[in-house]
Design a protein around this motif. Structure first.
Motif, mmCIF file in Angstrom:
data_model
loop_
_atom_site.group_PDB
_atom_site.id
_atom_site.type_symbol
_atom_site.label_atom_id
_atom_site.label_comp_id
_atom_site.label_asym_id
_atom_site.label_seq_id
_atom_site.Cartn_x
_atom_site.Cartn_y
_atom_site.Cartn_z
ATOM 1 N N PRO A 91 0.801 -1.230 0.000
ATOM 2 C CA PRO A 91 0.000 0.000 0.000
ATOM 3 C C PRO A 91 0.836 1.284 0.000
ATOM 4 N N ASN A 92 1.998 1.252 0.640
ATOM 5 C CA ASN A 92 2.841 2.451 0.662
ATOM 6 C C ASN A 92 3.626 2.634 -0.634
ATOM 7 N N GLY A 93 3.556 1.648 -1.539
ATOM 8 C CA GLY A 93 4.227 1.736 -2.830
ATOM 9 C C GLY A 93 5.728 1.517 -2.792
ATOM 10 N N LYS A 94 6.262 1.191 -1.631
ATOM 11 C CA LYS A 94 7.710 1.053 -1.490
ATOM 12 C C LYS A 94 8.234 -0.296 -1.970
ATOM 13 N N PHE A 95 7.437 -1.355 -1.837
ATOM 14 C CA PHE A 95 7.876 -2.704 -2.195
ATOM 15 C C PHE A 95 7.034 -3.245 -3.344
ATOM 16 N N LEU A 96 7.713 -3.874 -4.310
ATOM 17 C CA LEU A 96 7.086 -4.188 -5.590
ATOM 18 C C LEU A 96 7.288 -5.624 -6.046
ATOM 19 N N GLY A 97 6.345 -6.081 -6.840
ATOM 20 C CA GLY A 97 6.490 -7.300 -7.607
ATOM 21 C C GLY A 97 6.441 -8.586 -6.812
ATOM 22 N N ILE A 98 6.783 -9.656 -7.489
ATOM 23 C CA ILE A 98 6.748 -10.988 -6.907
ATOM 24 C C ILE A 98 7.584 -11.062 -5.632
ATOM 25 N N PRO A 99 8.841 -10.595 -5.664
ATOM 26 C CA PRO A 99 9.661 -10.715 -4.458
ATOM 27 C C PRO A 99 9.488 -9.571 -3.462
ATOM 28 N N LEU A 159 14.285 1.161 -4.355
ATOM 29 C CA LEU A 159 15.718 1.471 -4.313
ATOM 30 C C LEU A 159 16.563 0.285 -4.777
ATOM 31 N N ALA A 160 16.185 -0.932 -4.376
ATOM 32 C CA ALA A 160 16.928 -2.125 -4.787
ATOM 33 C C ALA A 160 16.829 -2.340 -6.297
ATOM 34 N N VAL A 161 15.665 -2.083 -6.849
ATOM 35 C CA VAL A 161 15.462 -2.233 -8.295
ATOM 36 C C VAL A 161 16.350 -1.251 -9.054
ATOM 37 N N SER A 170 14.758 0.270 -14.302
ATOM 38 C CA SER A 170 13.690 1.176 -13.900
ATOM 39 C C SER A 170 12.581 0.352 -13.248
ATOM 40 N N VAL A 171 11.782 1.023 -12.457
ATOM 41 C CA VAL A 171 10.645 0.358 -11.827
ATOM 42 C C VAL A 171 9.709 -0.191 -12.909
ATOM 43 N N ALA A 172 9.514 0.550 -13.987
ATOM 44 C CA ALA A 172 8.642 0.097 -15.081
ATOM 45 C C ALA A 172 9.172 -1.189 -15.715
ATOM 46 N N GLU A 173 10.478 -1.262 -15.946
ATOM 47 C CA GLU A 173 11.063 -2.490 -16.507
ATOM 48 C C GLU A 173 10.839 -3.666 -15.565
ATOM 49 N N PHE A 174 11.072 -3.441 -14.302
ATOM 50 C CA PHE A 174 10.928 -4.484 -13.288
ATOM 51 C C PHE A 174 9.497 -4.996 -13.241
ATOM 52 N N ARG A 175 8.547 -4.100 -13.216
ATOM 53 C CA ARG A 175 7.139 -4.494 -13.074
ATOM 54 C C ARG A 175 6.544 -5.100 -14.335
ATOM 55 N N ALA A 176 7.289 -5.088 -15.420
ATOM 56 C CA ALA A 176 6.790 -5.624 -16.690
ATOM 57 C C ALA A 176 7.329 -7.016 -17.007
ATOM 58 N N SER A 177 8.168 -7.575 -16.152
ATOM 59 C CA SER A 177 8.850 -8.815 -16.504
ATOM 60 C C SER A 177 8.935 -9.788 -15.338
#
Length: 121
Positions: free
Chosen positions: A59-67, A72-74, A80-87
């Motif tokens: 909900p805070n938008g700080k942690f993303l995706g499957i893992p 910041l780690a991405v 980019s966050v967009a690349e990460f969230r697309a694959s």
């Protein structure tokens, strides 16, 4: 290359949990030599974190995706966050690399044990 070997070929399959899990099995064996037991731990961990959804986000938008990696780690990994969230492939690769390199983990089972104690990994 992995997508050509996938059990299904329709486009939306590659955005779903089934493909991510299928890819993860192959990736962890090839990249790290991890066993089926480690995949079982990874499955438990990432099912708790995101249900294996590439678009999952806290909900805070700080942690993303499957893992559930931090933004910041991405970015620190050079994406980019967009690349990460697309694959799904990239999410699995960066998520397993995080587990492998994180002091105190090294394997999905160690990360899962930490998660069970602390509710985060």
């Amino acid at each position: 290359a992995a997508r050509a070997l996938a059990p299904h070929q329709y486009p939306r399959f590659f955005d779903g949990p089934s493909y991510a899990k299928w890819y993860a099995v192959r990736h962890i064996r090839q990249a790290y030599g991890w066993s089926d037991r480690q995949m079982s731990c990874l499955n438990q961990l990432w099912t708790q974190e995101s249900s294996w959804r590439i678009k999952a986000m806290r909900p805070n938008g700080k942690f993303l995706g499957i893992p559930q990696l931090s933004r910041l780690a991405v970015v620190a990994a050079g994406y980019s966050v967009a690349e990460f969230r697309a694959s799904a492939e990239l999410e699995v690769q960066l998520g397993t690399k995080y587990i492998k390199l994180r002091k105190g983990y090294g394997t999905p089972c160690a990360a899962l044990a930490h998660f069970k104690r602390k509710s985060w990994y």
